[in-house]
Design an enzyme around this catalytic site. Sequence first.
Site, PDB file in Angstrom:
ATOM      1  N   LYS A 215       0.826  -1.209   0.000  1.00 51.32           N
ATOM      2  CA  LYS A 215       0.000   0.000   0.000  1.00 51.32           C
ATOM      3  C   LYS A 215       0.861   1.260   0.000  1.00 51.32           C
ATOM      4  O   LYS A 215       0.619   2.198  -0.767  1.00 51.32           O
ATOM      5  CB  LYS A 215      -0.922  -0.006   1.229  1.00 51.32           C
ATOM      6  CG  LYS A 215      -1.678   1.284   1.464  1.00 51.32           C
ATOM      7  CD  LYS A 215      -2.623   1.613   0.327  1.00 51.32           C
ATOM      8  CE  LYS A 215      -3.440   2.857   0.658  1.00 51.32           C
ATOM      9  NZ  LYS A 215      -4.351   3.225  -0.436  1.00 51.32           N
ATOM     10  N   CYS A 269      -4.042  10.010   0.905  1.00 56.53           N
ATOM     11  CA  CYS A 269      -3.113   8.919   0.591  1.00 56.53           C
ATOM     12  C   CYS A 269      -1.757   9.412   0.115  1.00 56.53           C
ATOM     13  O   CYS A 269      -0.758   9.285   0.816  1.00 56.53           O
ATOM     14  CB  CYS A 269      -3.726   8.003  -0.469  1.00 56.53           C
ATOM     15  SG  CYS A 269      -5.087   6.980   0.129  1.00 56.53           S
TER      16      CYS A 269
END
Length: 415
Positions: A215, A269
Amino acid sequence: MAGIGTLSVIGLGYIGLPTAAMFASAGVDVIGVDVNLRVVEAVNGGRAHIEEGNLDELVERCVRAGKLRATSEPEPAEVFIIAVPTPVDNGDSPSPDLSYVRAAAISLAPSLKRGDLIILESTSPVGTTEMVAGILREARPDLTFPDQAGEDADICLAYCPERIIPGQMLKELVENDRVVGGMSPRCAERAAAVYKTFVRGVCHISTDRTAEMVKLTENAFRDVNIAFANELSMICRDLGVDVWKVIEFANRHPRVSILNPGAGVGGHCIAVDPWFIVASAPDRSRLIHAARKVNDAKPLFVIEEIERAIAENPGERVACLGLTYKADVDDFRESPALEIASVLSRKYGETIVCVDPYAEALGERECANRGLRFIDLDAAMRDCGILVMLVPHQAFRAHPKPESAVIVDPVGFWH
């Protein structure tokens, strides 16, 4: 839904609520948990508290069918998904704030029973799933966890990061591949089986530490490539070269694919996750660290361009067009455009006005705190002599490029 039982989603934000609704729409009995009572009230009333495609309609349908309800405290379930924020603190080299993850783990500990599965979705540094296991092991010494008992543990733990974007969440939740990392093979297989309830993409099995790093790697890769484009745009400005033409022609090379520059990097993010790698390996992550610095510096570069236009055109009003972190979403988190407009508004007062079709989501109090003044697009095009395109919302395409206004366009909207 047979094989899952009740599923609880801890955190009903931008990731948690769509995830909860998707499971509920697939027939799973879902309990959503959030400390914000307004969120709980909205969900129980069949409303989504965030703007996201058909999410409002989906939540209403699931609540009406009795498959989704919300509460402020965790309740017993067979599967728990933790989807709480993991921000970074402020500083020259920000470090991850895992307090929300810790709080979620502590809050669900009393509800655990043998056979339960816990899946962490929150973007996290490598080792966070192990941290959660340690918190639960201390809170529930009557149960065993994978780091103690491996495949024979009473409780299974896994990590499965989200990889969806605002505006496409419901579609991508179904279609995108998932990386499912377990603290043991059994943990990973159980978690993958849960997601296969509605996920049509491939569920790739791995370890928790690998999935955590995947991720972070995805978003660090994007951040580095955006930094190249942003740095190139600043170099081209200094050299008097059109960066958009440079990128257009360079991308005709069969092995070159340069991204478009912008006003900076925002969102929950890309602007945050690379710092998790830097914090974990500060001596090794020199490129990732440098990219973060380049992207964090781009808003100041844009402000300088706007101030140059103001100095060269005294008395003209300035319209900042688009303040969300990306186009066509109502999400203002870590938005460089919002920061640019705020800095200018505090310095120049009523000379600065803003336009954004999602302004309501920012809230009156936040607008007042930042000194922001909003007007509609028609008024901005008519009354403002300097137009600054910060976020290229689709709603702005109805207007052609103004011929008389001074244009500052770091995103290439009118290029």
